[in-house]
Design an enzyme around this catalytic site. Structure first.
Site, PDB file in Angstrom:
ATOM      1  N   SER A   1       0.988   4.494   2.171  1.00 10.59           N
ATOM      2  CA  SER A   1       0.473   4.825   3.507  1.00 10.59           C
ATOM      3  C   SER A   1      -0.444   6.034   3.451  1.00 10.59           C
ATOM      4  O   SER A   1      -0.418   6.832   2.508  1.00 10.59           O
ATOM      5  CB  SER A   1       1.631   5.114   4.470  1.00 10.59           C
TER       6      SER A   1
ATOM      7  N   HIS B   1       2.665   9.559   6.492  1.00 12.69           N
ATOM      8  CA  HIS B   1       3.814  10.145   5.812  1.00 12.69           C
ATOM      9  C   HIS B   1       4.202  11.476   6.458  1.00 12.69           C
ATOM     10  O   HIS B   1       5.396  11.759   6.661  1.00 12.69           O
ATOM     11  CB  HIS B   1       3.497  10.351   4.331  1.00 12.69           C
TER      12      HIS B   1
ATOM     13  N   THR C   1       0.836  -1.202   0.000  1.00 12.36           N
ATOM     14  CA  THR C   1       0.000   0.000   0.000  1.00 12.36           C
ATOM     15  C   THR C   1       0.871   1.252   0.000  1.00 12.36           C
ATOM     16  O   THR C   1       2.049   1.214   0.348  1.00 12.36           O
ATOM     17  CB  THR C   1      -0.892   0.066   1.258  1.00 12.36           C
TER      18      THR C   1
ATOM     19  N   ASP D   1      16.477  -5.469  -0.249  1.00  8.14           N
ATOM     20  CA  ASP D   1      15.865  -6.125   0.900  1.00  8.14           C
ATOM     21  C   ASP D   1      15.850  -5.136   2.064  1.00  8.14           C
ATOM     22  O   ASP D   1      16.909  -4.710   2.550  1.00  8.14           O
ATOM     23  CB  ASP D   1      16.680  -7.366   1.266  1.00  8.14           C
TER      24      ASP D   1
ATOM     25  N   SER E   1       5.356   3.107  -3.903  1.00  2.37           N
ATOM     26  CA  SER E   1       4.961   3.933  -5.042  1.00  2.37           C
ATOM     27  C   SER E   1       6.005   4.978  -5.401  1.00  2.37           C
ATOM     28  O   SER E   1       5.953   5.577  -6.473  1.00  2.37           O
ATOM     29  CB  SER E   1       3.640   4.637  -4.731  1.00  2.37           C
TER      30      SER E   1
END
Length: 289
Positions: free
Chosen positions: A110, A115, A108, A203, A146
């Protein structure tokens, strides 16, 4: 009301359940020295969900009026990044809702109040590093998704006049890395071409040691335990914000400050101070596939 409208409305409500949630504070995990969370005061993220707007400017202004955005620097940075450019086409009409939205692949973007809160928490460390000419400003956005917050941090560097600062976004999902780069290129592409912002596959548990140490680290997914590798990538005086699962089995948002660096380079509890801020709900911080 059509069936499709009902499905979309229900989906928005369902997705909204993964951010701030009114869970009573519990003892934080005893990984490093902690300070107990206090009851939320007026203007903290517990007043979130009520700041949606009809435009990006209206959304940011509402977050400011609600006391979630506290500084002119964060407000200016967020005003310059249109959230609509970082939303999946299905959710275009909800781009300025103060709620998390799906970006696919189980991830998602946030809610804007999260933020905003994260940027405000990290701002003091960024400003302090900017005042120290011997300390390069490096920001790591873990789980960049995103690309929205990575770009917001890039704009914040500009607002603060930090010409040599860099923002590194990493995400474990290759498709999201590709999508985020396309999102950035819509209106913020010069941040990529200038090298101020970069987004790459990585990662989140391991971080990005080749580019550290970092002034600020934002983790946009919930860890089941504190990632020591990320802690060790903080510069002295650096700060990280991260959702971590507590001993009580729910997530809480933590602020971690690095106050020392041990000579052996390993993780030591006394090098960090950790404070529980407020309870949250985030998607899990997953390991590299």
């Amino acid at each position: 009301v059509t069936l499709m409208t009902l499905v979309v409305v229900f989906s928005v409500i369902l997705v909204a359940a993964i951010s701030v949630s009114p869970i009573p504070p519990q003892p934080p995990p005893s990984i490093v020295r902690t300070q107990p969370a206090k009851a939320a005061a007026a203007g903290t993220p517990c007043r979130a969900w009520m700041c949606s707007g009809e435009s990006n400017r209206a959304l940011i202004n509402n977050l400011s009026k609600g006391g979630i955005i506290k500084s002119s620097e964060v407000k200016q940075a967020l005003l310059s990044v249109d959230r609509a450019n970082y939303i999946a086409p299905l959710w275009t009409e909800s781009a300025y809702d103060d709620a998390p939205l799906s970006i696919g692949h189980g991830q998602t973007i946030s809610a804007p109040h999260m933020h905003s809160a994260a940027m405000e928490e990290l701002l003091p460390a960024i400003k302090a590093a900017a005042n120290n000419k011997d300390t390069p400003v490096r920001i790591l956005d873990v789980g960049s998704g995103s690309g929205y917050l990575s770009v917001a941090f890039g704009r914040l560097l500009g607002v603060l006049g930090i010409t040599g600062g860099k923002v590194y976004g990493i995400d474990v999902v290759p498709e999201l890395v590709d999508t985020s780069l396309q999102n950035v290129k819509k209106q913020d592409g010069e941040l990529l071409s200038s090298g101020k912002v970069s987004i790459r596959l990585g990662d989140g548990w391991r971080g990005l040691p080749s580019e550290g140490p970092f002034t600020a680290i934002h983790v946009g997914a919930g860890a089941d335990t504190l990632p020591k590798d990320l802690c060790n990538q903080l510069a002295k005086g650096g700060r990280m914000v991260i959702p971590v699962e507590t001993n009580a089995g729910y997530q809480s948002f933590y602020r971690i400050d690095r106050v020392g660096v041990s000579s052996d380079g390993n993780f030591h509890e006394n090098d960090f101070v950790m404070k529980e801020l407020f309870p949250v709900r985030y998607v899990p911080l997953v390991h590299e596939r």
